[in-house]
Design a protein around this motif. Structure first.
Motif, PDB file in Angstrom:
ATOM      1  N   ILE A  43     -36.261 119.098  24.518  1.00  0.00           N
ATOM      2  CA  ILE A  43     -37.352 118.206  24.935  1.00  0.00           C
ATOM      3  C   ILE A  43     -37.555 117.068  23.939  1.00  0.00           C
ATOM      4  CG2 ILE A  43     -38.529 119.910  26.398  1.00  0.00           C
ATOM      5  CD1 ILE A  43     -40.412 120.510  24.072  1.00  0.00           C
ATOM      6  N   ASP A 142     -46.808 113.489  20.788  1.00  0.00           N
ATOM      7  CA  ASP A 142     -45.764 114.157  21.587  1.00  0.00           C
ATOM      8  C   ASP A 142     -45.773 115.664  21.323  1.00  0.00           C
ATOM      9  OD1 ASP A 142     -43.614 114.450  23.298  1.00  0.00           O
ATOM     10  OD2 ASP A 142     -42.113 113.923  21.790  1.00  0.00           O
ATOM     11  N   LYS A 145     -49.511 118.828  25.511  1.00  0.00           N
ATOM     12  CA  LYS A 145     -50.158 117.756  26.284  1.00  0.00           C
ATOM     13  C   LYS A 145     -51.613 118.077  26.621  1.00  0.00           C
ATOM     14  CE  LYS A 145     -45.905 116.604  26.055  1.00  0.00           C
ATOM     15  NZ  LYS A 145     -45.486 115.979  24.788  1.00  0.00           N
ATOM     16  N   ASP A 168     -46.158 110.237  24.674  1.00  0.00           N
ATOM     17  CA  ASP A 168     -45.013 110.616  25.508  1.00  0.00           C
ATOM     18  C   ASP A 168     -45.468 111.472  26.700  1.00  0.00           C
ATOM     19  OD1 ASP A 168     -42.327 110.694  26.231  1.00  0.00           O
ATOM     20  OD2 ASP A 168     -41.835 112.390  24.926  1.00  0.00           O
ATOM     21  N   ASN A 169     -44.662 111.472  27.739  1.00  0.00           N
ATOM     22  CA  ASN A 169     -44.764 112.443  28.854  1.00  0.00           C
ATOM     23  C   ASN A 169     -46.058 112.342  29.652  1.00  0.00           C
ATOM     24  OD1 ASN A 169     -43.503 114.297  26.254  1.00  0.00           O
ATOM     25  ND2 ASN A 169     -42.206 113.808  27.998  1.00  0.00           N
TER      26      ASN A 169
HETATM   27 MG    MG Z   1     -42.071 114.362  24.645  1.00  0.00          MG
END
Ligand code: MG
Ligand code: SAH
Ligand code: DHB
Length: 226
Positions: A43, A142, A145, A168-169
């Motif tokens: 990841i 990152d 989450k 991120d994400n």
């Molecule tokens: Mg990430």
């Protein structure tokens, strides 16, 4: 376009702009190989995304970087290489196993002098950084989450005016739209967007991405004067 095509285009971009013959890219590829050999989840940001982070940090003239979520240090190396020799990257990692692999990778990449790797939950390290008076020019979020709303609030406290914050994400294959999701990552991401939009102390957008890591996205913003 299919996911296969997205990956093929990513490979083309990397082949043209980050050739495997370049020793700098070889060090990064070696870090990914070490991460996989150590059984870390795949990841890490993609090579093209890592280079984007590197370029954004350079464009912002960052001398002090904060990263929340180190894994094996792949993104850390990209970011550390954006720093001047006397620059510093603080990177926060919950897992001692991940941190150990990251330390090896960052050492092998010649970036150990810039490294401040702190093991433990980020929500414990962040108040410590504030007590130390740490101020950052560039922050990359990152990690887990579900905590992104809290991480954004901490990032805004620890950032100088004009600092860049990247998260991120934030798209997760479109699952961000699922208001009924019970997944803490999606709940956290949606709360992050609510907060990100309401928060006057930064100006932000989010950009969807496709490629080797599927369909996802980054939020990016600049910190405003209070
Ligand atoms: Mg990430
Ligand atoms: N930035 C890395 C990927 C990070 S993956 C890269 O692109 O190369 C997310 C990492 O966050 C994992 O290593 C995980 O162990 C770590 N993490 C999860 N919860 C955390 C927490 N509460 N505090 C700090 N790190 C955490
Ligand atoms: C996951 C975490 C990441 O940081 C990422 O870039 C992709 C996936 C995950 O926890 O599944």
């Amino acid at each position: 376009m299919t996911e296969t095509k997205w990956s093929e285009v990513d490979a083309y971009i990397v082949e043209k702009l980050s050739p495997a013959e370049d020793p700098l890219n070889q060090t990064l590829d070696a870090a990914l190989a070490r991460n996989r050999a150590a059984g870390l989840p795949a990841i890490d940001v993609s090579p093209a995304q890592g280079k984007l982070l590197h370029l954004l940090a350079r464009m912002s003239g960052a001398r002090r970087i904060l990263e929340i979520g180190t894994l094996g240090g792949y993104s850390t190396i990209w970011l550390a290489r954006a720093l001047p020799d006397d620059g510093r990257i603080v990177t926060l990692e919950f897992s001692p196993v991940h941190a150990e692999v990251a330390r090896e990778n960052i050492l092998a990449a010649g970036q150990a002098d810039k490294l401040d790797l702190r093991i433990g939950p980020a929500l414990e390290a962040l108040p410590t950084l504030e007590k130390e008076g740490a101020i950052f020019d560039f922050i990359f979020i990152d990690a887990d989450k579900g905590n992104n709303p809290a991480y954004l609030q901490w990032a805004l406290r620890l950032a100088r005016i004009g600092a860049v914050i990247v998260v991120d994400n934030v798209v997760r294959g479109g699952r961000v739209l699922d208001a009924a999701s019970a997944d803490p990552d999606i709940i956290g991401t949606r709360k992050f967007f609510d907060l990100a939009g309401a928060e006057k102390s930064w100006t932000a957008t989010a950009i969807q991405t496709v490629g080797q890591k599927g369909w996802d996205g980054f939020a990016i913003g600049v910190v405003e004067a209070a």
